[in-house]
Write an enzyme that holds these catalytic residues in place. Sequence first.
Site, mmCIF file in Angstrom:
data_model
loop_
_atom_site.group_PDB
_atom_site.id
_atom_site.type_symbol
_atom_site.label_atom_id
_atom_site.label_comp_id
_atom_site.label_asym_id
_atom_site.label_seq_id
_atom_site.Cartn_x
_atom_site.Cartn_y
_atom_site.Cartn_z
ATOM 1 N N ASP A 159 -9.561 3.337 -3.674
ATOM 2 C CA ASP A 159 -10.306 2.171 -3.202
ATOM 3 C C ASP A 159 -11.743 2.149 -3.720
ATOM 4 O OD1 ASP A 159 -8.053 1.576 -1.812
ATOM 5 O OD2 ASP A 159 -8.939 1.770 0.188
ATOM 6 N N ASP A 162 0.821 -1.211 0.000
ATOM 7 C CA ASP A 162 0.000 0.000 0.000
ATOM 8 C C ASP A 162 0.858 1.266 0.000
ATOM 9 O OD1 ASP A 162 -2.494 1.322 -0.003
ATOM 10 O OD2 ASP A 162 -3.321 -0.090 1.447
#
Length: 421
Positions: free
Chosen positions: A233, A178
């Site tokens: 996301d 991430d």
Amino acid sequence: MDRTSRSSLLMSMVMLLTHLLTLSTEINGVDSASPKGYMVMDTLRRNLLGNGLALSPAMGWSSWNHFACHIDEKIIKETADALVSTGLSKLGYTYVNIDDCWAEMVRDDKGTLVPKSSTFPSGMKALADYVHSKGLKLGIYSSAGYYTCSNTMPGSLGYEELDAKTFASWGIDYLKYDNCNHDGTKPTIRYPAMTRALMKAGRPIFYSICDWGDMHPALWGSNVGNSWRTTTDISDTWESMIIRADYNEVYADLARPGAWNDPDMLEVGNGGMTKEEYIVHFSIWAISKAPLILGCDLRNITKDSLEIVSNNEAIAINKDPLGIQAKKVRKEGDRGIYIKKSIYIWAGPLSGYRVAALLLNRSPIKSSITAEWDDIGIPPGSVIEARDVWEHKTLSTQFVGNITATVDSHACKLYILKPIS
């Protein structure tokens, strides 16, 4: 799509086209046999990662979309069991990926990440052994920052080699990396650092770059990872899913075996969309050669959701050996505030001279959609046999010039078109 989203998408397209034009000029302006030409072509051929993985998009499951931080080894083991008992593992869903929140906040005295004693008391090596015993693979999560996105565990920035070796020693097969809590360094510097570390770790590990599309990883990701997120996301809504499909499609020409665009994980089964909308979701991800990473609770998956994600014909499109991502080839619709018609046709070539064609109705009402051969890349005059992927049947009619279907609102038709004369 709102004005901000449209502006962002337009900027992405402009930057992508600028890069491709520059690259084309560089390639076409030199002789490949000359020293400069050799350097250009050699740069294009090289892949820093080169781990031999992801010849087709990854398939599996991730904990984040449904469970977020509420995970433990019991959930992971039961999900591995469910992948086997539902038959999903036989269809190719093999990765069992632990997302954020699995580690203690503080590393041990050697600097090593420590699994949470309260949720993963057996440790990651024992969990990997269990998952491997089912014929599956275990994935794990970190961030190219000082802490992960949950702020509950350390990231891997500055610890790339140690963490990569630790993951390998546990038997990890997949790393989602991430982009939170970093030092401001560009992702083009932070992500290759983990690439180099993984190459030294002694075990092939699928490398999933999750930098949310920062600095357009499709332009550099193929030399660094096996897949890269092109978007922020996803959430379990029609609008979120469609916007991510749109953003991801901009980079279609840059995907290829070993290196894939990733519009984020699947939401099928989480309950925020209708069955038809989930079919659209799965269809777009399949033809986009996106990773098919499930995000629902597989232990309690419904019959409808299992039917969608088990569609072996849609999965075969995703796994087609040509590895060419489908693109939008035609759009028809109204402009202005009150949009009554918004239809899209996506198409992409498959092996065996076939074409996958998606007739998508984004309108609020039922619409008739026609896909013309010249739009989807079929030679004019061809006689075509059409296979309906969701009805699992070959249509009795032979088609010349085009194919037409009436499609409900927020629904689609997915065909495999095969020339027969």
